[in-house]
Write an enzyme that holds these catalytic residues in place. Structure first.
Site, PDB file in Angstrom:
ATOM      1  N   GLY A  24      -4.105  -0.205  14.033  1.00 20.18           N
ATOM      2  CA  GLY A  24      -2.800   0.054  14.612  1.00 20.18           C
ATOM      3  C   GLY A  24      -1.948  -1.190  14.796  1.00 20.18           C
ATOM      4  N   ASP A  52       0.617   3.203   4.387  1.00 22.30           N
ATOM      5  CA  ASP A  52      -0.421   3.980   3.725  1.00 22.30           C
ATOM      6  C   ASP A  52      -1.457   4.509   4.705  1.00 22.30           C
ATOM      7  OD1 ASP A  52      -1.350   1.429   4.305  1.00 22.30           O
ATOM      8  OD2 ASP A  52      -1.982   0.945   2.271  1.00 22.30           O
ATOM      9  N   LEU A  60       1.398  -1.401  12.403  1.00 13.78           N
ATOM     10  CA  LEU A  60       2.512  -0.520  12.772  1.00 13.78           C
ATOM     11  C   LEU A  60       3.090  -0.876  14.137  1.00 13.78           C
ATOM     12  CD1 LEU A  60       1.761   3.113  11.581  1.00 13.78           C
ATOM     13  CD2 LEU A  60       3.632   1.612  10.903  1.00 13.78           C
ATOM     14  N   ASP A 120      -5.073   2.068  10.780  1.00 13.38           N
ATOM     15  CA  ASP A 120      -6.470   1.692  11.017  1.00 13.38           C
ATOM     16  C   ASP A 120      -6.584   1.205  12.464  1.00 13.38           C
ATOM     17  OD1 ASP A 120      -9.145   1.132  10.416  1.00 13.38           O
ATOM     18  OD2 ASP A 120      -8.692  -0.843   9.605  1.00 13.38           O
ATOM     19  N   GLY A 172       0.776  -1.241   0.000  1.00 14.85           N
ATOM     20  CA  GLY A 172       0.000   0.000   0.000  1.00 14.85           C
ATOM     21  C   GLY A 172       0.801   1.280   0.000  1.00 14.85           C
ATOM     22  N   ARG A 211      -5.224   0.476  -6.948  1.00 11.78           N
ATOM     23  CA  ARG A 211      -4.014   1.091  -6.381  1.00 11.78           C
ATOM     24  C   ARG A 211      -3.500   2.245  -7.227  1.00 11.78           C
ATOM     25  NH1 ARG A 211      -2.141  -2.300  -2.301  1.00 11.78           N
ATOM     26  NH2 ARG A 211      -2.329  -4.531  -2.672  1.00 11.78           N
ATOM     27  N   ASP A 224      -5.619  -0.584  -1.976  1.00 12.43           N
ATOM     28  CA  ASP A 224      -6.347  -1.470  -2.885  1.00 12.43           C
ATOM     29  C   ASP A 224      -7.667  -1.970  -2.309  1.00 12.43           C
ATOM     30  OD1 ASP A 224      -5.146  -3.243  -0.908  1.00 12.43           O
ATOM     31  OD2 ASP A 224      -5.819  -4.860  -2.214  1.00 12.43           O
TER      32      ASP A 224
HETATM   33  P1  5GP Z   1      -4.089  -1.862  10.834  1.00  9.73           P
HETATM   34  O1  5GP Z   1      -3.133  -2.933  11.191  1.00  9.73           O
HETATM   35  O2  5GP Z   1      -3.709  -0.486  11.305  1.00  9.73           O
HETATM   36  O3  5GP Z   1      -5.510  -2.206  11.185  1.00  9.73           O
HETATM   37  O4  5GP Z   1      -4.194  -1.850   9.289  1.00  9.73           O
HETATM   38  C1  5GP Z   1      -3.341  -1.224   8.487  1.00  9.73           C
HETATM   39  C2  5GP Z   1      -3.413  -1.851   7.109  1.00  9.73           C
HETATM   40  O5  5GP Z   1      -4.765  -2.219   6.774  1.00  9.73           O
HETATM   41  C3  5GP Z   1      -2.994  -0.837   6.095  1.00  9.73           C
HETATM   42  O6  5GP Z   1      -1.623  -0.984   5.819  1.00  9.73           O
HETATM   43  C4  5GP Z   1      -3.852  -1.167   4.905  1.00  9.73           C
HETATM   44  O7  5GP Z   1      -3.177  -2.103   4.110  1.00  9.73           O
HETATM   45  C5  5GP Z   1      -5.078  -1.830   5.461  1.00  9.73           C
HETATM   46  N1  5GP Z   1      -6.237  -0.910   5.512  1.00  9.73           N
HETATM   47  C6  5GP Z   1      -6.807  -0.364   6.606  1.00  9.73           C
HETATM   48  N2  5GP Z   1      -7.834   0.440   6.269  1.00  9.73           N
HETATM   49  C7  5GP Z   1      -7.919   0.399   4.925  1.00  9.73           C
HETATM   50  C8  5GP Z   1      -8.782   1.038   3.960  1.00  9.73           C
HETATM   51  O8  5GP Z   1      -9.691   1.830   4.251  1.00  9.73           O
HETATM   52  N3  5GP Z   1      -8.542   0.749   2.651  1.00  9.73           N
HETATM   53  C9  5GP Z   1      -7.560  -0.098   2.255  1.00  9.73           C
HETATM   54  N4  5GP Z   1      -7.422  -0.310   0.966  1.00  9.73           N
HETATM   55  N5  5GP Z   1      -6.726  -0.713   3.137  1.00  9.73           N
HETATM   56  C10 5GP Z   1      -6.910  -0.453   4.446  1.00  9.73           C
HETATM   57 MG    MG Z   2      -0.912  -2.069   4.144  1.00 13.65          MG
END
Ligand code: 5GP
Ligand code: MG
Length: 172
Positions: free
Chosen positions: A100, A95, A103, A98, A39, A160, A154
């Site tokens: 967390g 990218d 990261l 969300d 992403g 993308r 994506d």
């Molecule tokens: P986390 O681990 O913070 O929940 O998720 C982060 C990852 O989830 C991001 O790197 C991304 O790949 C994916 N992600 C979270 N929200 C979205 C969204 O609204 N759209 C897309 N395409 N990917 C998301």
């Molecule tokens: Mg990602």
């Protein structure tokens, strides 16, 4: 159908601002930007070209989405391209922040691998979604809790290439 949320010009202006901040903060430091694939691909390419200090680029693959879903699954991390970050100041680049989990997990991994310091940069942060306490050190935009695509993000590996960030409407 994709509805534009952040137009291309706004993204570029904001990415350039982030680049200037990063440049100022990492003067004279051994900076390695570790981008989380797939992403952050477009963000990486645009961001590093706004930074005029020496830096290294490295890649890690992480995914928590399985195919055509918009809900997160099990976090899979592929570190086979991961760099030697010992003695380096690592800036993790993703990218979107969300829940967390991605990261937070990778910050720990980089510290385990001997990084001098670990900070995080994201283009987008969704409000009201964090499950893990992590504040990105550099953030482009905060966005509402909608599933977004474009500028690297994506849906089932499509969209993308869109130059803007848009909200995907899956209703027919
Ligand atoms: P986390 O681990 O913070 O929940 O998720 C982060 C990852 O989830 C991001 O790197 C991304 O790949 C994916 N992600 C979270 N929200 C979205 C969204 O609204 N759209 C897309 N395409 N990917 C998301
Ligand atoms: Mg990602």
């Amino acid at each position: 159908m994709v509805e534009i949320l952040i137009p291309e010009a706004e993204i570029h202006a904001r990415v350039a601002e982030l680049g200037r901040q990063i440049e100022a903060d990492y003067q004279g430091k051994p900076l390695t930007i570790v981008a989380i694939l797939t992403g952050s691909l477009i963000l990486l390419a645009d961001l590093i070209r706004t930074i005029q200090i020496p830096l290294r680029v490295a890649l890690i693959q992480a995914s928590s989405y399985k195919g055509a879903t918009t809900t997160a699954g099990v976090l899979i991390i592929n570190e086979s391209f991961a760099p030697d970050v010992s003695g380096r100041d690592v800036l993790l680049l993703d990218d979107i922040l969300d829940t967390g989990h991605t990261l937070a997990t990778l910050v720990r991994r980089m510290a385990d691998r001997g990084a001098l310091s670990v900070r995080t940069a994201v283009l987008l942060q969704k409000v009201g979604r964090q499950e893990v306490k992590i504040e990105p050190d550099y953030r482009g935009f905060t966005i509402p809790d909608k599933f977004v695509v474009g500028y690297g993000l994506d849906y089932d590996d499509d969209y993308r290439h869109l130059p803007y960030v848009g909200v995907l409407n899956l209703e027919p």
